[in-house]
Design a protein around this motif. Sequence first.
Motif, PDB file in Angstrom:
ATOM      1  N   LEU A 137      11.485   6.459  -3.550  1.00 30.34           N
ATOM      2  CA  LEU A 137      11.202   5.938  -2.801  1.00 30.34           C
ATOM      3  C   LEU A 137      10.034   4.668  -3.216  1.00 30.34           C
ATOM      4  O   LEU A 137       9.839   3.376  -2.737  1.00 30.34           O
ATOM      5  N   THR A 138       9.426   4.429  -4.599  1.00 24.07           N
ATOM      6  CA  THR A 138       9.772   3.234  -5.149  1.00 24.07           C
ATOM      7  C   THR A 138      10.332   2.297  -4.462  1.00 24.07           C
ATOM      8  O   THR A 138      10.137   0.931  -4.516  1.00 24.07           O
ATOM      9  N   VAL A 139      11.665   2.793  -5.622  1.00 16.36           N
ATOM     10  CA  VAL A 139      12.460   1.929  -5.548  1.00 16.36           C
ATOM     11  C   VAL A 139      13.489   1.164  -4.282  1.00 16.36           C
ATOM     12  O   VAL A 139      13.098  -0.248  -4.770  1.00 16.36           O
TER      13      VAL A 139
ATOM     14  N   ALA B   5       4.244   5.310  -5.566  1.00 17.06           N
ATOM     15  CA  ALA B   5       4.388   5.578  -6.830  1.00 17.06           C
ATOM     16  C   ALA B   5       3.731   6.106  -7.835  1.00 17.06           C
ATOM     17  O   ALA B   5       4.248   6.536  -8.910  1.00 17.06           O
ATOM     18  N   SER B   6       1.998   6.771  -6.852  1.00 15.53           N
ATOM     19  CA  SER B   6       1.971   8.242  -7.923  1.00 15.53           C
ATOM     20  C   SER B   6       2.735   9.336  -7.822  1.00 15.53           C
ATOM     21  O   SER B   6       2.348   9.801  -8.838  1.00 15.53           O
TER      22      SER B   6
ATOM     23  N   THR C 178       0.970  -1.005  -0.059  1.00 14.99           N
ATOM     24  CA  THR C 178      -0.642   0.005  -0.194  1.00 14.99           C
ATOM     25  C   THR C 178       0.538   1.454   0.045  1.00 14.99           C
ATOM     26  O   THR C 178       0.256   2.106  -0.942  1.00 14.99           O
ATOM     27  N   ALA C 179       1.935   1.013   0.880  1.00 14.27           N
ATOM     28  CA  ALA C 179       3.238   2.329   0.780  1.00 14.27           C
ATOM     29  C   ALA C 179       3.373   2.724  -0.858  1.00 14.27           C
ATOM     30  O   ALA C 179       3.735   3.834  -0.800  1.00 14.27           O
ATOM     31  N   LEU C 180       3.932   1.754  -1.290  1.00 18.03           N
ATOM     32  CA  LEU C 180       4.427   1.903  -2.559  1.00 18.03           C
ATOM     33  C   LEU C 180       3.569   1.733  -3.736  1.00 18.03           C
ATOM     34  O   LEU C 180       4.149   3.286  -4.654  1.00 18.03           O
TER      35      LEU C 180
ATOM     36  N   THR D  75      10.140  15.738  -7.607  1.00 16.66           N
ATOM     37  CA  THR D  75       8.762  15.488  -6.685  1.00 16.66           C
ATOM     38  C   THR D  75       8.993  13.564  -7.469  1.00 16.66           C
ATOM     39  O   THR D  75       8.794  12.552  -6.730  1.00 16.66           O
ATOM     40  N   ALA D  76       8.683  13.998  -8.469  1.00 15.80           N
ATOM     41  CA  ALA D  76       8.643  12.674  -9.428  1.00 15.80           C
ATOM     42  C   ALA D  76       9.777  11.758  -9.162  1.00 15.80           C
ATOM     43  O   ALA D  76       9.973  10.974  -9.279  1.00 15.80           O
ATOM     44  N   SER D  77      11.114  12.569  -8.977  1.00 13.48           N
ATOM     45  CA  SER D  77      12.460  11.856  -8.879  1.00 13.48           C
ATOM     46  C   SER D  77      12.671  11.509  -7.120  1.00 13.48           C
ATOM     47  O   SER D  77      12.760  10.030  -6.876  1.00 13.48           O
ATOM     48  N   MET D  78      11.144  11.827  -6.456  1.00  7.79           N
ATOM     49  CA  MET D  78      11.323  11.713  -4.834  1.00  7.79           C
ATOM     50  C   MET D  78      10.612  10.468  -5.624  1.00  7.79           C
ATOM     51  O   MET D  78      10.692   9.311  -4.657  1.00  7.79           O
TER      52      MET D  78
END
Length: 248
Positions: free
Chosen positions: A210-212, A193-194, A187-189, A203-206
Amino acid sequence: MLPLALQSLRTATEAAPFGEKDLPVALSERWHSQTEEYRLTVYPVEDLNDNDALRRFVRAVQQVAPQAIGAPVVSLEAGEAVVQAFIQAFSLALIGVVVILWVLLRSIKHTLLVLLPLLLSSLFTAAFTILVDVPFNFANIIALPLLLGLGIDSSLHMVYRSLNNQLVSEILIHTSTARAIFYSALTALVDFASLIFSSHQGTASMGIMLTVGLAFTLICTLIILPALLRTPSKGAIRHSKEGLDRCC
Protein backbone atom coordinates in the motif's frame (compact mmCIF):
# COMPACT_ATOMS: atom_id res chain seq x y z
CA MET A 1 9.25 -35.89 38.08
CA LEU A 2 12.03 -38.49 38.10
CA PRO A 3 9.74 -41.39 39.12
CA LEU A 4 7.33 -40.50 36.32
CA ALA A 5 10.16 -40.33 33.80
CA LEU A 6 11.46 -43.72 34.95
CA GLN A 7 7.97 -45.21 34.71
CA SER A 8 7.57 -43.91 31.14
CA LEU A 9 10.97 -45.32 30.20
CA ARG A 10 10.08 -48.69 31.75
CA THR A 11 6.78 -48.79 29.86
CA ALA A 12 8.54 -47.97 26.59
CA THR A 13 11.06 -50.75 27.04
CA GLU A 14 8.29 -53.29 27.67
CA ALA A 15 6.73 -52.68 24.25
CA ALA A 16 5.95 -55.88 22.34
CA PRO A 17 5.25 -56.56 18.67
CA PHE A 18 1.63 -56.16 17.59
CA GLY A 19 -0.42 -56.58 14.45
CA GLU A 20 -3.35 -54.89 12.81
CA LYS A 21 -5.83 -57.00 14.75
CA ASP A 22 -4.38 -55.75 18.02
CA LEU A 23 -5.23 -52.12 17.19
CA PRO A 24 -8.34 -50.48 18.69
CA VAL A 25 -11.36 -50.70 16.39
CA ALA A 26 -11.79 -46.92 16.30
CA LEU A 27 -8.23 -46.54 15.03
CA SER A 28 -8.17 -49.41 12.57
CA GLU A 29 -11.46 -48.36 10.94
CA ARG A 30 -9.89 -45.02 10.05
CA TRP A 31 -7.24 -46.75 7.91
CA HIS A 32 -8.91 -49.98 6.79
CA SER A 33 -12.49 -50.10 5.55
CA GLN A 34 -14.83 -53.07 5.58
CA THR A 35 -14.56 -53.21 1.77
CA GLU A 36 -10.82 -53.96 2.08
CA GLU A 37 -9.76 -50.46 1.11
CA TYR A 38 -6.77 -48.87 2.83
CA ARG A 39 -6.21 -45.23 3.55
CA LEU A 40 -2.76 -43.92 2.61
CA THR A 41 -0.90 -40.81 3.70
CA VAL A 42 1.59 -39.34 1.23
CA TYR A 43 4.30 -36.98 2.46
CA PRO A 44 6.14 -34.58 0.12
CA VAL A 45 9.88 -34.41 -0.33
CA GLU A 46 9.86 -30.66 -1.05
CA ASP A 47 8.93 -27.83 1.29
CA LEU A 48 5.24 -27.05 0.73
CA ASN A 49 5.71 -23.47 1.92
CA ASP A 50 6.90 -22.91 -1.65
CA ASN A 51 3.83 -22.42 -3.86
CA ASP A 52 5.48 -24.06 -6.87
CA ALA A 53 6.45 -27.09 -4.79
CA LEU A 54 2.91 -27.29 -3.39
CA ARG A 55 1.43 -27.23 -6.90
CA ARG A 56 3.83 -29.92 -8.16
CA PHE A 57 3.07 -32.19 -5.20
CA VAL A 58 -0.72 -31.86 -5.45
CA ARG A 59 -0.78 -32.36 -9.23
CA ALA A 60 1.48 -35.41 -8.96
CA VAL A 61 -0.79 -36.98 -6.35
CA GLN A 62 -3.93 -36.19 -8.36
CA GLN A 63 -2.50 -37.95 -11.40
CA VAL A 64 -2.45 -41.16 -9.36
CA ALA A 65 -5.50 -40.51 -7.18
CA PRO A 66 -7.80 -37.81 -8.60
CA GLN A 67 -10.05 -37.97 -5.52
CA ALA A 68 -7.20 -37.42 -3.05
CA ILE A 69 -7.84 -34.86 -0.33
CA GLY A 70 -5.85 -33.25 2.44
CA ALA A 71 -4.41 -29.97 3.63
CA PRO A 72 -2.16 -29.41 0.56
CA VAL A 73 -5.05 -30.02 -1.85
CA VAL A 74 -7.37 -27.75 0.10
CA SER A 75 -4.74 -25.00 0.30
CA LEU A 76 -3.96 -25.10 -3.42
CA GLU A 77 -7.56 -25.32 -4.67
CA ALA A 78 -8.78 -22.65 -2.24
CA GLY A 79 -5.96 -20.35 -3.25
CA GLU A 80 -6.70 -20.75 -6.95
CA ALA A 81 -10.40 -20.15 -6.31
CA VAL A 82 -9.60 -16.93 -4.43
CA VAL A 83 -7.29 -15.74 -7.22
CA GLN A 84 -9.86 -16.43 -9.93
CA ALA A 85 -12.60 -14.71 -7.94
CA PHE A 86 -10.35 -11.71 -7.33
CA ILE A 87 -9.46 -11.41 -11.03
CA GLN A 88 -13.14 -11.55 -11.96
CA ALA A 89 -14.18 -8.99 -9.34
CA PHE A 90 -11.28 -6.65 -10.11
CA SER A 91 -11.99 -6.82 -13.86
CA LEU A 92 -15.67 -6.02 -13.34
CA ALA A 93 -14.76 -3.14 -11.02
CA LEU A 94 -12.30 -1.73 -13.56
CA ILE A 95 -14.86 -1.96 -16.35
CA GLY A 96 -17.40 -0.21 -14.15
CA VAL A 97 -14.92 2.56 -13.33
CA VAL A 98 -14.12 3.08 -17.03
CA VAL A 99 -17.82 3.32 -17.91
CA ILE A 100 -18.49 5.81 -15.10
CA LEU A 101 -15.50 7.94 -16.13
CA TRP A 102 -16.68 8.03 -19.73
CA VAL A 103 -20.18 9.04 -18.63
CA LEU A 104 -18.77 11.83 -16.44
CA LEU A 105 -16.15 13.15 -18.83
CA ARG A 106 -17.80 12.40 -22.17
CA SER A 107 -14.35 12.00 -23.70
CA ILE A 108 -12.23 8.96 -24.41
CA LYS A 109 -9.10 11.10 -24.24
CA HIS A 110 -9.79 12.42 -20.76
CA THR A 111 -10.90 9.00 -19.58
CA LEU A 112 -7.54 7.59 -20.65
CA LEU A 113 -5.78 10.50 -18.95
CA VAL A 114 -7.50 9.61 -15.68
CA LEU A 115 -6.55 5.94 -16.04
CA LEU A 116 -2.96 6.51 -17.18
CA PRO A 117 -1.46 7.40 -13.73
CA LEU A 118 -3.08 4.28 -12.31
CA LEU A 119 -1.59 2.12 -15.07
CA LEU A 120 1.88 3.62 -14.65
CA SER A 121 1.83 3.31 -10.86
CA SER A 122 0.74 -0.33 -11.20
CA LEU A 123 3.72 -1.05 -13.46
CA PHE A 124 6.11 0.72 -11.08
CA THR A 125 4.66 -1.15 -8.09
CA ALA A 126 4.95 -4.50 -9.88
CA ALA A 127 8.59 -3.74 -10.74
CA PHE A 128 9.25 -2.79 -7.12
CA THR A 129 7.80 -6.06 -5.81
CA ILE A 130 10.17 -7.97 -8.10
CA LEU A 131 13.20 -5.93 -7.05
CA VAL A 132 12.62 -6.31 -3.29
CA ASP A 133 11.14 -9.83 -3.57
CA VAL A 134 7.75 -9.04 -2.02
CA PRO A 135 5.36 -11.19 -4.08
CA PHE A 136 1.59 -10.84 -4.05
CA ASN A 137 -0.19 -13.06 -1.54
CA PHE A 138 -3.62 -13.41 0.05
CA ALA A 139 -2.78 -10.77 2.64
CA ASN A 140 -1.47 -7.95 0.45
CA ILE A 141 -3.67 -8.54 -2.60
CA ILE A 142 -6.31 -6.42 -0.87
CA ALA A 143 -4.05 -3.44 -1.62
CA LEU A 144 -5.01 -3.49 -5.30
CA PRO A 145 -8.67 -2.38 -4.92
CA LEU A 146 -7.60 0.33 -2.47
CA LEU A 147 -4.98 1.64 -4.89
CA LEU A 148 -7.56 1.53 -7.68
CA GLY A 149 -9.96 3.75 -5.76
CA LEU A 150 -7.32 6.19 -4.50
CA GLY A 151 -5.59 6.45 -7.88
CA ILE A 152 -8.78 7.09 -9.83
CA ASP A 153 -9.98 9.66 -7.28
CA SER A 154 -6.78 11.72 -7.36
CA SER A 155 -6.29 11.76 -11.13
CA LEU A 156 -9.99 12.51 -11.70
CA HIS A 157 -9.72 15.63 -9.51
CA MET A 158 -6.69 16.79 -11.48
CA VAL A 159 -8.36 16.31 -14.85
CA TYR A 160 -11.55 18.01 -13.67
CA ARG A 161 -9.57 21.01 -12.37
CA SER A 162 -7.77 21.29 -15.70
CA LEU A 163 -11.02 21.17 -17.67
CA ASN A 164 -12.94 23.60 -15.48
CA ASN A 165 -10.22 26.19 -15.19
CA GLN A 166 -8.57 25.68 -18.58
CA LEU A 167 -5.14 25.68 -16.98
CA VAL A 168 -1.81 24.44 -18.30
CA SER A 169 0.37 22.10 -16.29
CA GLU A 170 2.72 24.80 -14.98
CA ILE A 171 -0.24 26.43 -13.19
CA LEU A 172 -2.16 23.23 -12.39
CA ILE A 173 0.56 21.84 -10.14
CA HIS A 174 0.35 24.97 -7.95
CA THR A 175 -3.42 24.90 -7.50
CA SER A 176 -5.30 24.06 -4.31
CA THR A 177 -6.47 20.82 -5.96
CA ALA A 178 -2.91 19.56 -6.26
CA ARG A 179 -2.18 20.52 -2.65
CA ALA A 180 -5.35 18.80 -1.44
CA ILE A 181 -4.44 15.62 -3.31
CA PHE A 182 -0.91 15.70 -1.90
CA TYR A 183 -1.91 16.15 1.75
CA SER A 184 -4.80 13.69 1.49
CA ALA A 185 -2.54 11.03 -0.01
CA LEU A 186 0.18 11.84 2.52
CA THR A 187 -2.10 11.14 5.48
CA ALA A 188 -3.23 7.85 3.93
CA LEU A 189 0.38 6.96 3.15
CA VAL A 190 1.44 7.48 6.77
CA ASP A 191 -1.47 5.33 7.97
CA PHE A 192 -0.57 2.50 5.59
CA ALA A 193 3.15 2.77 6.41
CA SER A 194 2.40 1.97 10.05
CA LEU A 195 1.34 -1.53 8.96
CA ILE A 196 4.92 -2.25 7.86
CA PHE A 197 5.98 -2.54 11.51
CA SER A 198 3.41 -5.25 12.25
CA SER A 199 4.78 -8.53 13.60
CA HIS A 200 2.38 -10.39 11.29
CA GLN A 201 4.23 -11.02 8.03
CA GLY A 202 1.12 -10.81 5.85
CA THR A 203 0.01 -7.50 7.37
CA ALA A 204 3.52 -6.10 7.01
CA SER A 205 3.63 -7.06 3.33
CA MET A 206 0.24 -5.40 2.81
CA GLY A 207 1.63 -2.23 4.42
CA ILE A 208 4.62 -2.30 2.08
CA MET A 209 2.40 -2.79 -0.96
CA LEU A 210 0.00 0.00 0.00
CA THR A 211 2.76 2.45 0.88
CA VAL A 212 4.77 1.87 -2.28
CA GLY A 213 1.71 1.77 -4.54
CA LEU A 214 0.26 4.97 -3.10
CA ALA A 215 3.64 6.74 -3.34
CA PHE A 216 3.94 5.83 -7.04
CA THR A 217 0.31 6.85 -7.61
CA LEU A 218 0.99 10.24 -6.04
CA ILE A 219 4.09 10.75 -8.18
CA CYS A 220 2.28 9.81 -11.38
CA THR A 221 -0.71 12.01 -10.54
CA LEU A 222 1.20 15.14 -9.53
CA ILE A 223 4.14 14.94 -11.94
CA ILE A 224 3.34 12.83 -15.00
CA LEU A 225 -0.35 13.71 -15.36
CA PRO A 226 0.16 17.51 -15.32
CA ALA A 227 2.81 17.08 -18.01
CA LEU A 228 0.25 15.26 -20.16
CA LEU A 229 -2.24 18.07 -19.54
CA ARG A 230 0.27 20.68 -20.72
CA THR A 231 -1.46 21.27 -24.05
CA PRO A 232 -3.97 24.09 -23.47
CA SER A 233 -7.56 23.67 -24.49
CA LYS A 234 -9.13 25.53 -27.40
CA GLY A 235 -10.82 27.91 -25.00
CA ALA A 236 -7.54 28.79 -23.37
CA ILE A 237 -5.92 29.37 -26.77
CA ARG A 238 -8.81 31.65 -27.78
CA HIS A 239 -8.55 33.66 -24.59
CA SER A 240 -4.79 33.96 -25.05
CA LYS A 241 -5.21 35.25 -28.60
CA GLU A 242 -7.81 37.77 -27.47
CA GLY A 243 -5.42 38.99 -24.77
CA LEU A 244 -2.62 39.38 -27.27
CA ASP A 245 -4.90 41.26 -29.66
CA ARG A 246 -5.88 43.72 -26.92
CA CYS A 247 -2.26 44.24 -25.98
CA CYS A 248 -1.20 44.86 -29.56
